[in-house]
Design an enzyme around this catalytic site. Structure first.
Site, PDB file in Angstrom:
ATOM      1  N   ASN A 123       0.853  -1.190   0.000  1.00 55.67           N
ATOM      2  CA  ASN A 123       0.000   0.000   0.000  1.00 55.67           C
ATOM      3  C   ASN A 123       0.884   1.233   0.000  1.00 55.67           C
ATOM      4  O   ASN A 123       1.825   1.337   0.795  1.00 55.67           O
ATOM      5  CB  ASN A 123      -0.902   0.035   1.243  1.00 55.67           C
ATOM      6  CG  ASN A 123      -1.998  -1.027   1.225  1.00 55.67           C
ATOM      7  OD1 ASN A 123      -2.279  -1.651   2.234  1.00 55.67           O
ATOM      8  ND2 ASN A 123      -2.603  -1.234   0.070  1.00 55.67           N
ATOM      9  N   SER A 168       2.809   2.141  -2.528  1.00 59.50           N
ATOM     10  CA  SER A 168       4.064   1.951  -3.260  1.00 59.50           C
ATOM     11  C   SER A 168       4.091   2.727  -4.577  1.00 59.50           C
ATOM     12  O   SER A 168       5.116   2.765  -5.239  1.00 59.50           O
ATOM     13  CB  SER A 168       4.318   0.458  -3.514  1.00 59.50           C
ATOM     14  OG  SER A 168       3.232  -0.128  -4.194  1.00 59.50           O
ATOM     15  N   GLY A 169       2.948   3.281  -4.979  1.00 61.62           N
ATOM     16  CA  GLY A 169       2.950   4.126  -6.178  1.00 61.62           C
ATOM     17  C   GLY A 169       2.182   3.550  -7.366  1.00 61.62           C
ATOM     18  O   GLY A 169       2.213   4.127  -8.458  1.00 61.62           O
ATOM     19  N   SER A 223      -1.164   3.245  -8.093  1.00 64.90           N
ATOM     20  CA  SER A 223      -2.238   4.072  -8.661  1.00 64.90           C
ATOM     21  C   SER A 223      -1.684   5.371  -9.232  1.00 64.90           C
ATOM     22  O   SER A 223      -2.210   5.901 -10.210  1.00 64.90           O
ATOM     23  CB  SER A 223      -3.290   4.393  -7.599  1.00 64.90           C
ATOM     24  OG  SER A 223      -3.889   3.206  -7.143  1.00 64.90           O
ATOM     25  N   GLU A 233      -6.955  -2.576  -9.353  1.00 61.38           N
ATOM     26  CA  GLU A 233      -7.707  -3.373  -8.367  1.00 61.38           C
ATOM     27  C   GLU A 233      -9.189  -3.424  -8.728  1.00 61.38           C
ATOM     28  O   GLU A 233     -10.057  -3.244  -7.876  1.00 61.38           O
ATOM     29  CB  GLU A 233      -7.528  -2.804  -6.967  1.00 61.38           C
ATOM     30  CG  GLU A 233      -6.097  -2.947  -6.482  1.00 61.38           C
ATOM     31  CD  GLU A 233      -5.936  -2.478  -5.057  1.00 61.38           C
ATOM     32  OE1 GLU A 233      -6.737  -2.890  -4.216  1.00 61.38           O
ATOM     33  OE2 GLU A 233      -5.013  -1.697  -4.809  1.00 61.38           O
TER      34      GLU A 233
HETATM   35  N1  LIG Z   1      -3.552  13.081  -3.928  1.00 57.80           N
HETATM   36  C1  LIG Z   1      -2.435  12.813  -3.227  1.00 57.80           C
HETATM   37  N2  LIG Z   1      -1.761  13.798  -2.588  1.00 57.80           N
HETATM   38  C2  LIG Z   1      -0.638  13.541  -1.890  1.00 57.80           C
HETATM   39  N3  LIG Z   1      -0.096  12.315  -1.748  1.00 57.80           N
HETATM   40  C3  LIG Z   1      -0.719  11.293  -2.354  1.00 57.80           C
HETATM   41  C4  LIG Z   1      -1.913  11.479  -3.113  1.00 57.80           C
HETATM   42  N4  LIG Z   1      -2.308  10.276  -3.596  1.00 57.80           N
HETATM   43  C5  LIG Z   1      -1.408   9.373  -3.142  1.00 57.80           C
HETATM   44  N5  LIG Z   1      -0.443   9.980  -2.404  1.00 57.80           N
HETATM   45  C6  LIG Z   1       0.726   9.333  -1.770  1.00 57.80           C
HETATM   46  O1  LIG Z   1       1.565   8.800  -2.772  1.00 57.80           O
HETATM   47  C7  LIG Z   1       2.044   7.505  -2.428  1.00 57.80           C
HETATM   48  C8  LIG Z   1       1.661   6.504  -3.520  1.00 57.80           C
HETATM   49  O2  LIG Z   1       0.243   6.380  -3.540  1.00 57.80           O
HETATM   50  P1  LIG Z   1      -0.523   5.423  -4.567  1.00 57.80           P
HETATM   51  O3  LIG Z   1      -1.968   5.754  -4.467  1.00 57.80           O
HETATM   52  O4  LIG Z   1       0.115   5.514  -5.884  1.00 57.80           O
HETATM   53  O5  LIG Z   1      -0.213   3.999  -3.910  1.00 57.80           O
HETATM   54  P2  LIG Z   1      -0.719   2.546  -4.325  1.00 57.80           P
HETATM   55  O6  LIG Z   1       0.482   1.740  -4.637  1.00 57.80           O
HETATM   56  O7  LIG Z   1      -1.776   2.653  -5.360  1.00 57.80           O
HETATM   57  O8  LIG Z   1      -1.307   1.999  -2.941  1.00 57.80           O
HETATM   58  P3  LIG Z   1      -2.625   1.141  -2.591  1.00 57.80           P
HETATM   59  O9  LIG Z   1      -2.245  -0.296  -2.736  1.00 57.80           O
HETATM   60  O10 LIG Z   1      -2.865   1.473  -1.165  1.00 57.80           O
HETATM   61  O11 LIG Z   1      -3.728   1.576  -3.500  1.00 57.80           O
HETATM   62  C9  LIG Z   1       1.451   7.190  -1.062  1.00 57.80           C
HETATM   63  O12 LIG Z   1       2.389   7.402  -0.056  1.00 57.80           O
HETATM   64  C10 LIG Z   1       0.295   8.159  -0.923  1.00 57.80           C
HETATM   65  O13 LIG Z   1       0.099   8.547   0.427  1.00 57.80           O
HETATM   66 MG   LIG Z   2      -3.820   2.238  -5.393  1.00 54.31          MG
END
Ligand SMILES: Nc1ncnc2c1ncn2[C@@H]1O[C@H](COP(=O)(O)OP(=O)(O)OP(=O)(O)O)[C@@H](O)[C@H]1O
Ligand SMILES: [Mg+2]
Ligand SMILES: Nc1ncnc2c1ncn2[C@@H]1O[C@H](COP(=O)(O)OP(=O)(O)OP(=O)(O)O)[C@@H](O)[C@H]1O
Ligand SMILES: [Mg+2]
Lengths: 287, 279
Positions: free
Chosen positions: B42, B44-45, B47, B166
């Protein structure tokens, strides 16, 4: 807290042309301190059932006992604050329960709404984010600037901070990474075991239902199709596949092994650990 | 790379007012017709990367090219015609007031004529099993039903690339298989490229290739077999091993003899049987 559903029915948009029957004739019992899993196909009515547990939805037929309160169809219900304090819900979509500008305010909202001092609420918020595996720095961030899994964790933390007697969990691990999934499920299990919390879990993971639940309720097309202990229920694969469900992986593997063995094992194994031990025991016996 | 349908080269990205980078020096190439799974803890970047491919974020450094088009504000609409994305939260992507309007919306935007539009909407909703809900408001569906409709909206557009963030997390196991098989058959018939972000390791195991993200960087990539060989390392990355591998470990811990760690239950059972029970 004891929970009883008696022939509960609910229709969305009742009395309009868009009326849709979501659940009907739903009867089941969650004894205080037990862990009950609700499973079933998409649209079978699980989330609709859960939303009755803290009276976000009210039955259109039948009645629900929640502790000493009875919520019956066709009555005005007042003073729901006590139920909402004692029954904490983690919704299917975390976005639906986050609304404050910072994570800290969001988590503190519930406890403070029920009369806790700000100081104490903040203490609980710190504790709660730690429990769900987030760093303290998340408290100052906006809950809407988080990743999906981080939002999910905040939503869970918000419910834990209320210290409810009943945990109502609607697919609480959707969106969590595999490690987070395991940690959060272990956390709920320990709250049940050590603090006597009652848990109602909706899950699509047969593995989690098998490992954690004392009883399982199977929903199908808005009705209760089956009820029983995990061992009873997962014994009969055919009746589950008929409902669009299946047995846990462990049980599938046990069946494959039994085919080789030519006889059933002593009992149905509900977790990989249990199955490994049983196979090892059998091997020891034979050699 | 020659036949890459997507090229991501040394991309970094930072959200406004954040000190940490959400993506750091990410390079990744996706082949035409490939099924790529992206996994990672979660935050990791995943999305962030997905939204970049859909032109919702632009790299702070580095370049992204999709179907020969450089990612830029001028190209973003052309890129979205080629790459259809299903968001992590389906509520964020619904635009129509009924299920059928929602699926039709993108087609209308692309200038598809009425008759064909009707057929494509019907066909897409059939593929995800949602034809009984044509006139329901998308926000008033169950969680799994919302995800099905969100997937139908993208299928109907017939893009070259489908990116699923997802997208099946709230489907029951049978429903998940059903929807994934539908997408797989479109891929086989029409050469679709699929990028699937998932926490479901069984699903990742069926991909052609798996990329592991860790703290905004590509940690490693390879075939599913190669990735699952990482074993205990996966746990420190917030991930897990698939069931047969875990079961192999538990049996070995109990003192049973195994020739190797297995990736299918059938092979594992055969091995346990042959090496420990057959006289
Ligand atoms: N709108 C935003 N503003 C600031 N930081 C953000 C924003 N969206 C995501 N982040 C941060 O960027 C990083 C990557 O987020 P991302 O949503 O890409 O993770 P993810 O791999 O999709 O995780 P998950 O499995 O939880 O969906 C995280 O630390 C998150 O807190
Ligand atoms: Mg995500
Ligand atoms: N707000 C709503 N308005 C109208 N109908 C609804 C609404 N919410 C749910 N429904 C319908 O009620 C039925 C039961 O939905 P419910 O959300 O309880 O299912 P579920 O078992 O939780 O499914 P899932 O596993 O997909 O989340 C579904 O057919 C759904 O379309
Ligand atoms: Mg639901």
């Amino acid at each position: 807290m004891d929970i009883k559903f008696q022939e509960v029915e609910y229709r969305y948009a009742a009395g309009t042309p868009f009326e849709r029957l979501a659940i009907t004739d739903v009867t089941f019992h969650v004894p205080s301190g037990e862990y009950v899993a609700l499973i079933g196909h998409t649209g079978s009515g699980k989330s609709t059932v859960l939303q009755h547990l803290n009276v976000l939805l009210k039955p259109l037929q039948g009645e629900i006992e929640i502790g000493s309160r009875t919520i019956a169809a066709g009555r005005k219900e007042k003073n729901l604050k006590e139920i909402r304090r004692r029954v904490g819900i983690v919704f299917q979509f975390p976005e639906h329960q986050l609304f404050e500008e910072t994570v800290e305010k969001d988590i503190c909202f519930g406890p403070m709404n029920f009369g806790m001092s700000e100081e104490e609420a903040r203490q609980r918020a710190r504790e709660a984010v730690r429990l769900v595996g987030l760093p303290p720095s998340v408290l100052e961030r906006s809950p809407f600037d988080l990743s999906g899994g981080q939002m999910r964790r905040v939503a869970i933390a918000g419910v834990l901070a209320m210290k409810p007697d009943v945990l109502v969990l609607d697919e609480p691990t959707a969106g969590l990474d595999p490690r987070g999934r395991r940690e959060v499920m272990e956390l709920f299990a320990s709250l049940k075991k050590e603090n006597g919390l009652t848990c109602v879990l909706v899950t699509h993971s047969m593995e989690d239902a098998a490992r954690y639940a004392d009883r399982i309720v199977v929903m199908h097309k808005g009705r209760v199709a089956k009820r029983g202990t995990p061992r009873d229920l997962f014994h009969d694969r055919a009746s589950l596949t008929a409902l669009g469900l299946d047995v846990p992986e462990t049980v599938r593997m046990q069946r494959l092994f039994e085919e080789k063995l030519g006889q059933p094992l002593r009992q149905l194994c509900l977790t990989p650990e249990e199955l490994a031990q049983e196979i090892a025991r059998l091997q020891g016996e034979r050699s | 790379m020659k036949d890459s349908i997507i090229s991501i080269d040394d991309v970094s990205f930072q959200y406004p007012d954040q000190t940490a980078f959400a993506l750091q020096h990410v390079s990744l190439h996706v082949q035409r017709g490939e099924w790529l799974a992206i996994v990672g803890h979660n935050g990791s970047g995943k999305s962030t990367l997905a939204k970049m491919l859909n032109g919702l974020h632009y790299p702070k450094e580095g370049t992204v090219t999709i179907s020969g088009l450089a990612l830029s504000e001028e190209n973003v609409w052309a890129i979205r015609e080629k790459l259809g994305m299903v968001f992590q939260n389906p509520d964020n992507q619904f635009v129509g007031t009924t299920v059928q309007d929602d699926v039709a919306f993108g087609l209308e935007n692309n200038g598809v004529e009425q008759k064909e539009m009707k057929e494509r909407v019907q066909e897409a909703l059939e593929k995800v099993g949602m034809t009984a809900f044509l006139n329901q408001e998308p926000h008033h569906l169950s969680g799994g039903q919302k995800q099905r409709v969100a997937i139908a909206s993208v299928i109907a557009l017939r893009p070259d690339i489908i990116l699923l963030d997802e997208a099946t997390s709230m489907l029951d196991p049978a429903g998940r298989d059903e929807v994934m098989n539908t997408i797989r058959s479109i891929k086989d018939e029409e050469g679709l490229t699929v990028i699937s972000i998932t926490h479901d390791l069984e699903e990742a195991a069926k991909a052609d290739r798996v990329v592991v993200l860790n703290q905004g960087s590509v940690y490693t990539e390879g075939s599913p077999q190669a990735i699952f060989q990482l074993d205990q390392e996966l746990l420190t990355l917030g991930l897990d091993v698939p069931f047969p591998v875990r079961m192999s470990q538990l049996l070995a811990d109990e003192g049973l003899i195994l020739s190797q760690r297995h990736f299918t239950e059938e092979e594992l059972v055969k091995d346990v049987w042959t090496l420990n029970f057959k006289k």
